[in-house]
Write a protein that holds these residues in place. Structure first.
Motif, PDB file in Angstrom:
ATOM      1  N   HIS A   1       0.826  -1.207   0.000  1.00 50.71           N
ATOM      2  CA  HIS A   1       0.000   0.000   0.000  1.00 50.71           C
ATOM      3  C   HIS A   1       0.866   1.266   0.000  1.00 50.71           C
ATOM      4  CE1 HIS A   1      -4.024  -1.797   0.939  1.00 50.71           C
ATOM      5  NE2 HIS A   1      -3.253  -2.800   1.331  1.00 50.71           N
ATOM      6  N   PHE A   2       0.442   2.243  -0.791  1.00 47.34           N
ATOM      7  CA  PHE A   2       1.142   3.528  -0.875  1.00 47.34           C
ATOM      8  C   PHE A   2       0.161   4.651  -0.519  1.00 47.34           C
ATOM      9  CE2 PHE A   2       3.315   0.524  -3.528  1.00 47.34           C
ATOM     10  CZ  PHE A   2       4.664   0.816  -3.386  1.00 47.34           C
ATOM     11  N   ASN A   3       0.665   5.631   0.184  1.00 48.34           N
ATOM     12  CA  ASN A   3      -0.139   6.773   0.630  1.00 48.34           C
ATOM     13  C   ASN A   3      -0.021   7.903  -0.382  1.00 48.34           C
ATOM     14  OD1 ASN A   3      -1.311   8.961   1.889  1.00 48.34           O
ATOM     15  ND2 ASN A   3      -0.097   8.820   3.772  1.00 48.34           N
ATOM     16  N   PRO A   4      -1.055   8.180  -1.177  1.00 43.88           N
ATOM     17  CA  PRO A   4      -0.964   9.239  -2.194  1.00 43.88           C
ATOM     18  C   PRO A   4      -0.772  10.632  -1.607  1.00 43.88           C
ATOM     19  CG  PRO A   4      -2.862   7.800  -2.580  1.00 43.88           C
ATOM     20  CD  PRO A   4      -2.359   7.499  -1.216  1.00 43.88           C
ATOM     21  N   GLU A   5      -1.157  10.806  -0.331  1.00 47.62           N
ATOM     22  CA  GLU A   5      -1.032  12.120   0.295  1.00 47.62           C
ATOM     23  C   GLU A   5       0.426  12.548   0.448  1.00 47.62           C
ATOM     24  OE1 GLU A   5      -3.490  12.271   3.848  1.00 47.62           O
ATOM     25  OE2 GLU A   5      -4.990  10.996   2.862  1.00 47.62           O
ATOM     26  N   THR A   6       1.347  11.566   0.435  1.00 44.59           N
ATOM     27  CA  THR A   6       2.767  11.905   0.521  1.00 44.59           C
ATOM     28  C   THR A   6       3.279  12.535  -0.771  1.00 44.59           C
ATOM     29  OG1 THR A   6       3.511   9.726  -0.248  1.00 44.59           O
ATOM     30  CG2 THR A   6       3.143   9.991   2.124  1.00 44.59           C
ATOM     31  N   LYS A   7       2.493  12.421  -1.833  1.00 38.92           N
ATOM     32  CA  LYS A   7       2.856  12.999  -3.134  1.00 38.92           C
ATOM     33  C   LYS A   7       2.018  14.234  -3.451  1.00 38.92           C
ATOM     34  CE  LYS A   7       5.864   9.777  -3.939  1.00 38.92           C
ATOM     35  NZ  LYS A   7       7.326  10.079  -3.884  1.00 38.92           N
ATOM     36  N   GLY A   8       1.364  14.774  -2.433  1.00 38.21           N
ATOM     37  CA  GLY A   8       0.633  16.022  -2.623  1.00 38.21           C
ATOM     38  C   GLY A   8      -0.841  15.883  -2.946  1.00 38.21           C
ATOM     39  N   PHE A   9      -1.351  14.672  -3.018  1.00 40.71           N
ATOM     40  CA  PHE A   9      -2.774  14.490  -3.290  1.00 40.71           C
ATOM     41  C   PHE A   9      -3.581  14.741  -2.020  1.00 40.71           C
ATOM     42  CE2 PHE A   9      -0.719  11.895  -6.542  1.00 40.71           C
ATOM     43  CZ  PHE A   9      -1.402  12.294  -7.693  1.00 40.71           C
ATOM     44  N   ALA A  10      -4.733  15.351  -2.181  1.00 43.61           N
ATOM     45  CA  ALA A  10      -5.594  15.639  -1.036  1.00 43.61           C
ATOM     46  C   ALA A  10      -6.239  14.362  -0.529  1.00 43.61           C
ATOM     47  CB  ALA A  10      -6.676  16.643  -1.445  1.00 43.61           C
ATOM     48  N   GLY A  11      -6.525  14.350   0.772  1.00 50.12           N
ATOM     49  CA  GLY A  11      -7.220  13.209   1.339  1.00 50.12           C
ATOM     50  C   GLY A  11      -8.603  13.059   0.738  1.00 50.12           C
ATOM     51  N   SER A  12      -9.076  11.830   0.683  1.00 41.74           N
ATOM     52  CA  SER A  12     -10.349  11.543   0.035  1.00 41.74           C
ATOM     53  C   SER A  12     -11.493  11.564   1.047  1.00 41.74           C
ATOM     54  CB  SER A  12     -10.291  10.177  -0.643  1.00 41.74           C
ATOM     55  OG  SER A  12     -11.555   9.780  -1.103  1.00 41.74           O
ATOM     56  N   SER A  13     -12.666  11.946   0.576  1.00 43.11           N
ATOM     57  CA  SER A  13     -13.875  11.906   1.403  1.00 43.11           C
ATOM     58  C   SER A  13     -14.811  10.799   0.926  1.00 43.11           C
ATOM     59  CB  SER A  13     -14.607  13.251   1.337  1.00 43.11           C
ATOM     60  OG  SER A  13     -14.946  13.572  -0.012  1.00 43.11           O
ATOM     61  N   ALA A  14     -14.313   9.928   0.051  1.00 43.80           N
ATOM     62  CA  ALA A  14     -15.138   8.850  -0.496  1.00 43.80           C
ATOM     63  C   ALA A  14     -15.589   7.901   0.612  1.00 43.80           C
ATOM     64  CB  ALA A  14     -14.364   8.080  -1.554  1.00 43.80           C
ATOM     65  N   THR A  15     -16.813   7.437   0.516  1.00 45.17           N
ATOM     66  CA  THR A  15     -17.354   6.498   1.492  1.00 45.17           C
ATOM     67  C   THR A  15     -17.464   5.082   0.942  1.00 45.17           C
ATOM     68  OG1 THR A  15     -19.600   7.088   0.803  1.00 45.17           O
ATOM     69  CG2 THR A  15     -18.650   8.294   2.683  1.00 45.17           C
ATOM     70  N   SER A  16     -17.110   4.900  -0.340  1.00 45.40           N
ATOM     71  CA  SER A  16     -17.151   3.572  -0.942  1.00 45.40           C
ATOM     72  C   SER A  16     -16.088   3.470  -2.017  1.00 45.40           C
ATOM     73  CB  SER A  16     -18.525   3.274  -1.546  1.00 45.40           C
ATOM     74  OG  SER A  16     -18.779   4.095  -2.670  1.00 45.40           O
ATOM     75  N   TRP A  17     -15.732   2.237  -2.363  1.00 42.85           N
ATOM     76  CA  TRP A  17     -14.697   1.980  -3.367  1.00 42.85           C
ATOM     77  C   TRP A  17     -15.092   2.567  -4.717  1.00 42.85           C
ATOM     78  CZ3 TRP A  17     -14.693  -0.967  -7.924  1.00 42.85           C
ATOM     79  CH2 TRP A  17     -13.426  -1.269  -8.452  1.00 42.85           C
ATOM     80  N   GLY A  18     -16.346   2.408  -5.104  1.00 38.98           N
ATOM     81  CA  GLY A  18     -16.790   2.847  -6.417  1.00 38.98           C
ATOM     82  C   GLY A  18     -16.862   4.351  -6.589  1.00 38.98           C
ATOM     83  N   LYS A  19     -16.958   5.090  -5.476  1.00 39.16           N
ATOM     84  CA  LYS A  19     -17.074   6.547  -5.546  1.00 39.16           C
ATOM     85  C   LYS A  19     -15.737   7.249  -5.338  1.00 39.16           C
ATOM     86  CE  LYS A  19     -21.894   6.600  -4.033  1.00 39.16           C
ATOM     87  NZ  LYS A  19     -22.857   7.092  -3.015  1.00 39.16           N
ATOM     88  N   SER A  20     -14.679   6.493  -5.246  1.00 38.19           N
ATOM     89  CA  SER A  20     -13.358   7.068  -4.993  1.00 38.19           C
ATOM     90  C   SER A  20     -12.815   7.809  -6.207  1.00 38.19           C
ATOM     91  CB  SER A  20     -12.383   5.947  -4.621  1.00 38.19           C
ATOM     92  OG  SER A  20     -11.049   6.403  -4.619  1.00 38.19           O
ATOM     93  N   SER A  21     -12.077   8.875  -5.949  1.00 40.48           N
ATOM     94  CA  SER A  21     -11.400   9.597  -7.031  1.00 40.48           C
ATOM     95  C   SER A  21     -10.241   8.786  -7.589  1.00 40.48           C
ATOM     96  CB  SER A  21     -10.899  10.956  -6.527  1.00 40.48           C
ATOM     97  OG  SER A  21     -10.061  10.789  -5.394  1.00 40.48           O
ATOM     98  N   TRP A  22      -9.911   7.658  -6.931  1.00 43.78           N
ATOM     99  CA  TRP A  22      -8.872   6.756  -7.419  1.00 43.78           C
ATOM    100  C   TRP A  22      -9.448   5.590  -8.209  1.00 43.78           C
ATOM    101  CZ3 TRP A  22      -4.068   8.178  -7.786  1.00 43.78           C
ATOM    102  CH2 TRP A  22      -3.581   9.161  -6.922  1.00 43.78           C
ATOM    103  N   HIS A  23     -10.761   5.573  -8.393  1.00 41.13           N
ATOM    104  CA  HIS A  23     -11.364   4.552  -9.250  1.00 41.13           C
ATOM    105  C   HIS A  23     -10.903   4.790 -10.683  1.00 41.13           C
ATOM    106  CE1 HIS A  23     -14.416   2.258 -11.438  1.00 41.13           C
ATOM    107  NE2 HIS A  23     -14.655   1.617 -10.304  1.00 41.13           N
ATOM    108  N   ARG A  24     -10.708   3.733 -11.428  1.00 41.40           N
ATOM    109  CA  ARG A  24     -10.124   3.879 -12.772  1.00 41.40           C
ATOM    110  C   ARG A  24     -11.000   4.728 -13.695  1.00 41.40           C
ATOM    111  NH1 ARG A  24     -10.439  -1.574 -16.459  1.00 41.40           N
ATOM    112  NH2 ARG A  24     -12.705  -1.689 -16.656  1.00 41.40           N
ATOM    113  N   ASP A  25     -12.323   4.748 -13.457  1.00 40.83           N
ATOM    114  CA  ASP A  25     -13.197   5.589 -14.286  1.00 40.83           C
ATOM    115  C   ASP A  25     -12.923   7.072 -14.052  1.00 40.83           C
ATOM    116  OD1 ASP A  25     -14.341   3.340 -15.319  1.00 40.83           O
ATOM    117  OD2 ASP A  25     -16.126   3.402 -14.038  1.00 40.83           O
ATOM    118  N   GLN A  26     -12.379   7.401 -12.867  1.00 39.70           N
ATOM    119  CA  GLN A  26     -12.066   8.785 -12.537  1.00 39.70           C
ATOM    120  C   GLN A  26     -10.644   9.162 -12.955  1.00 39.70           C
ATOM    121  OE1 GLN A  26     -14.450  10.786 -11.366  1.00 39.70           O
ATOM    122  NE2 GLN A  26     -15.852   9.026 -11.390  1.00 39.70           N
ATOM    123  N   THR A  27      -9.699   8.245 -12.755  1.00 37.91           N
ATOM    124  CA  THR A  27      -8.301   8.571 -13.047  1.00 37.91           C
ATOM    125  C   THR A  27      -8.027   8.700 -14.542  1.00 37.91           C
ATOM    126  OG1 THR A  27      -7.691   6.222 -12.981  1.00 37.91           O
ATOM    127  CG2 THR A  27      -7.478   7.463 -10.929  1.00 37.91           C
TER     128      THR A  27
END
Length: 303
Positions: A188-214
């Motif tokens: 596991h890697f923490n994206p926040e260490t690279k300047g990304f903001a913490g996520s407020s997603a409450t589910s896997w499918g709604k994450s900004s890291w979901h492939r449909d979003q990236t």
């Protein structure tokens, strides 16, 4: 490169068989620091650790539906009070002769990236993928939200030691199995260490890291590509660790030179046994003719 990696995995697999019901287990302790690799489970398996100092912050054992005992735990890389990386591992405390069920996650098409080489029911399984994960081991979630004990232990450690944890992680997961053993490792890697903001997603499918979003986010797409490239490079360590040979990584000879050196050499009795098993794998369609030819050379060289 893909064919070479698959060939090396099969070679190490063939040369790493262990007795059924082995009781030689490596013990690890919560709170201890580890470097290079973690030896746990059946005696010859090693969890390769990326460069750094890794602290074991949670571990517990459980039994699956058929009674096999597994050990699952979490290692943390903490820098200046921040959880930068973590590793989750899952290995059996013993061996089997019946193998393991196919891993359906190896065949999913919903992850950022998947490489599935083998997924044989009860036999060879070799895949890895890149995915994202809601990180629940922090004060944002109640302990009752966590089912595995190792996660509860890790959460308590992070809170007690004021460790800042991410809201989400992006990970590279490796799954390797044979008819006798299995190893799952999530890096596991923490994206926040690279300047990304913490996520407020409450589910896997709604994450900004979901492939449909990236796909439409160049910065996140690059982060994912970098992790994929890391996964390609690190796979050889995981393959070696599955066979308990992390220290021997890189010592397999060049194929062309090997063919010259072995010209006319007769296989030893030990090599003949391994070659018989290899021929069976080839006849059952588990390896290609090209892989078969390379492995024949490797086995004759090894013995």
């Amino acid at each position: 490169m893909q064919k070479i990696a698959a060939t090396i995995f099969l070679l190490l697999l063939l040369s790493s068989c262990i007795p059924e019901n082995s009781s030689d287990y490596a013990e690890v302790k919560v709170g201890e620091n580890y470097e290079n690799f973690l030896r746990i489970g059946t005696a010859d398996m090693q969890i390769p650790l990326p460069k750094g100092v890794w602290k074991l912050v949670g571990i517990h054992n459980y039994k699956n539906d058929v009674g096999t005992t597994f050990s699952v735990g979490l290692l943390a890389d903490i820098q200046d009070g921040l959880l930068e990386r973590s590793i989750v591992f899952e290995v059996p405390l013993g061996t089997t002769r019946t193998g393991y069920e196919k891993n359906e996650r190896c065949e999913r098409g919903t992850y950022q990236f998947t490489r599935n080489r083998f997924n044989v029911e009860g036999g060879i399984q070799d895949c890895w993928y890149v995915n994202h994960n809601l990180f629940r081991m922090n004060a944002q979630f109640e302990e009752t939200d966590l089912k595995p004990d190792y996660m509860k232990q890790a959460r308590r450690f992070f809170i007690a030691n004021d460790v800042k944890t991410p809201t989400e992680t992006v990970y590279v997961k490796y799954h390797k199995a044979s008819s006798t053993k299995l190893m799952n490792v999530w890096y596991h890697f923490n994206p926040e260490t690279k300047g990304f903001a913490g996520s407020s997603a409450t589910s896997w499918g709604k994450s900004s890291w979901h492939r449909d979003q990236t796909k439409s986010d160049p910065t996140r797409s690059k982060y994912i590509q970098d992790l994929k490239n890391w996964g390609i490079r690190f796979e050889e360590f995981v393959t070696a660790g599955f066979a308990g040979k992390v220290g021997e990584k890189g010592q397999i000879p060049d194929m062309i030179e090997l063919a010259k050196d072995l010209k006319g050499k007769k296989p030893s009795p030990e090599a003949k046994m391994e070659l018989a098993r290899l021929t069976e794998m080839h006849s059952e369609g588990h390896i290609t003719s090209e892989e078969y030819g390379e492995l024949v050379l490797y086995i004759i060289w090894k013995y």
